[in-house]
Design an enzyme around this catalytic site. Sequence first.
Site, mmCIF file in Angstrom:
data_model
loop_
_atom_site.group_PDB
_atom_site.id
_atom_site.type_symbol
_atom_site.label_atom_id
_atom_site.label_comp_id
_atom_site.label_asym_id
_atom_site.label_seq_id
_atom_site.Cartn_x
_atom_site.Cartn_y
_atom_site.Cartn_z
ATOM 1 N N LYS A 196 -1.709 9.440 -2.394
ATOM 2 C CA LYS A 196 -2.265 8.698 -1.264
ATOM 3 C C LYS A 196 -1.605 9.203 0.004
ATOM 4 O O LYS A 196 -0.386 9.111 0.165
ATOM 5 C CB LYS A 196 -1.992 7.208 -1.450
ATOM 6 C CG LYS A 196 -2.447 6.363 -0.273
ATOM 7 C CD LYS A 196 -2.355 4.893 -0.593
ATOM 8 C CE LYS A 196 -2.713 4.053 0.617
ATOM 9 N NZ LYS A 196 -2.687 2.633 0.319
ATOM 10 N N LYS A 249 -6.607 10.057 -2.387
ATOM 11 C CA LYS A 249 -7.112 9.245 -1.275
ATOM 12 C C LYS A 249 -6.475 9.686 0.027
ATOM 13 O O LYS A 249 -5.251 9.849 0.036
ATOM 14 C CB LYS A 249 -6.759 7.791 -1.571
ATOM 15 C CG LYS A 249 -7.110 6.805 -0.504
ATOM 16 C CD LYS A 249 -6.551 5.467 -0.841
ATOM 17 C CE LYS A 249 -6.695 4.571 0.367
ATOM 18 N NZ LYS A 249 -5.954 3.386 0.279
HETATM 19 C C1 PBG Z 1 -3.330 -0.867 0.719
HETATM 20 C C2 PBG Z 1 -4.549 -0.039 0.861
HETATM 21 C C3 PBG Z 1 -5.046 0.633 1.987
HETATM 22 C C4 PBG Z 1 -6.270 1.175 1.616
HETATM 23 C C5 PBG Z 1 -6.460 0.884 0.274
HETATM 24 N N1 PBG Z 1 -5.383 0.152 -0.175
HETATM 25 C C6 PBG Z 1 -4.542 0.672 3.371
HETATM 26 C C7 PBG Z 1 -3.341 1.416 3.748
HETATM 27 O O1 PBG Z 1 -2.669 2.044 2.926
HETATM 28 O O2 PBG Z 1 -3.007 1.292 4.915
HETATM 29 C C8 PBG Z 1 -7.195 1.952 2.523
HETATM 30 C C9 PBG Z 1 -8.644 1.944 2.160
HETATM 31 C C10 PBG Z 1 -9.556 2.387 3.234
HETATM 32 O O3 PBG Z 1 -9.161 2.867 4.315
HETATM 33 O O4 PBG Z 1 -10.771 2.250 3.024
HETATM 34 N N2 PBG Z 1 -2.129 -0.220 0.824
#
Ligand code: PBG
Length: 328
Positions: A196, A249
Site C-alpha cells: 500500500k 494499492k
Molecule cells: C485505511 C484505508 C484508506 C483507504 C483504504 N483503507 C485510506 C488511507 O490509507 O489513507 C483508501 C481507499 C481509497 O482511497 O479509495 N487506512
Amino acid sequence: MPQFPAYRPRRLRRTAALRRLVRETTLQPSQLVLPLFVRSGAGIRQPVESMAGVAQTSVDEMLEDASEAAGLGVGGVLLFGIPDRKDATGSEAWNDEAPVQQAVRALKRELPELVVITDVCLCEYTEHGHCGVIKNGDVDNDETLELLAREAVSHARAGADIVAPSDMMDGRVRAIRAALDGDGFTNTPILSYAAKFAGPFYGPFRDAAESVPRFGDRRSYQMDSGNADEALREVWLDIEEGADMVMVKPAGPFLDVIQRVKAETGYPLAAYQVSGEYAMIQAAADRGWIDRERVMMDSLLGIRRAGADVVITYFARAAARLLASGAA
Ligand code: PBG
C-alpha cells in the site's frame, strides 16, 4: 514469427465477434468488489462530494446498495465504518455493536451469498486520524498490533467472510492470524493490503471515511511510491505471516507492481482502484472530456491484464451493469 504480408494482425480485429473471440483478458462482475461506507442511524444517505455516486449510508440503506450489487453479480463488498465517537486508541473499531459489525450481520442474514470483506484499520476510529496509536508523536507499531487483532476478531465474530488489514504496521498479519485462530476463526481468510503506497490518491476517500490525519501524513508507515522491490518484500512478509490473499494499492499508477506480484508469488491478488483514480475519471467525464463508460472499462481491464484477480472499485455496480447489457 511470421512477417507481413503473411501475417496481418488486423485480420482478427475486423468484427466485434472476432475481437471478442480472441480477447486475452476478461472482466467479470464476480471479480469486482464494491467499497461501502456505513454509519449508524436509519434512512441515512449522505453523498460524498468528491466521489460522485458514493455515499455514507446507514445499515438499512447499505443493504439496498449491496443487494443491487449482488443482483448484478458483483463478487463482494468491502466495508468501512464511520463510528459515532473517536478516541485516542480507536476503541469503536472492536465494538461488536458498531456500524461495520452490524452491517456484517445484516449482510450475512439478507445476502448470504455475497462475500463480505471488512477493512481492518484504526484511522476512521482515532481522533488523530492515524492508522495506529500515537507515542512520542509517531504511530507506535507494536502497541497497535494488539488493537488491530481485536478489531479483526470482532469483524470475524460478526460473520465477515474475509478481513483486510490496511494499516501497514509491521507484523500485523501474524498478530491477526494468531488472534483469529486463538478465538476459533481458523477459517477466516486474511486479505492483506500488502503493498500500500502512501500518496495523494486517497484524498477523496478520507472525506468519505472522515479519516484525514490531524497532523503529519502516513509516510512513516505506507510505502514510498518509487519502490517496487520493497513491495515484493512486503508481499512475501505478509504471505509468510499467513495472508491468504494480497493487495496492491493504488492500482492504476502501480500496474508494474501488480504484474510483478502476480508473476513472482502466484498468490490470489486484489488491486484497489482507489478514490482518487475514480474521482479523476468521474470529473473528466462530467466535463465531457472523456467517455465515462469506456474509460471506466479500460481502466478496469488494464488492472486485470496486469495480473489482478480481483478489482476493488467504486465502479463495481456500473461496470457490472455495462457487462450485463453486453455493451462492454
Ligand atoms: C485505511 C484505508 C484508506 C483507504 C483504504 N483503507 C485510506 C488511507 O490509507 O489513507 C483508501 C481507499 C481509497 O482511497 O479509495 N487506512
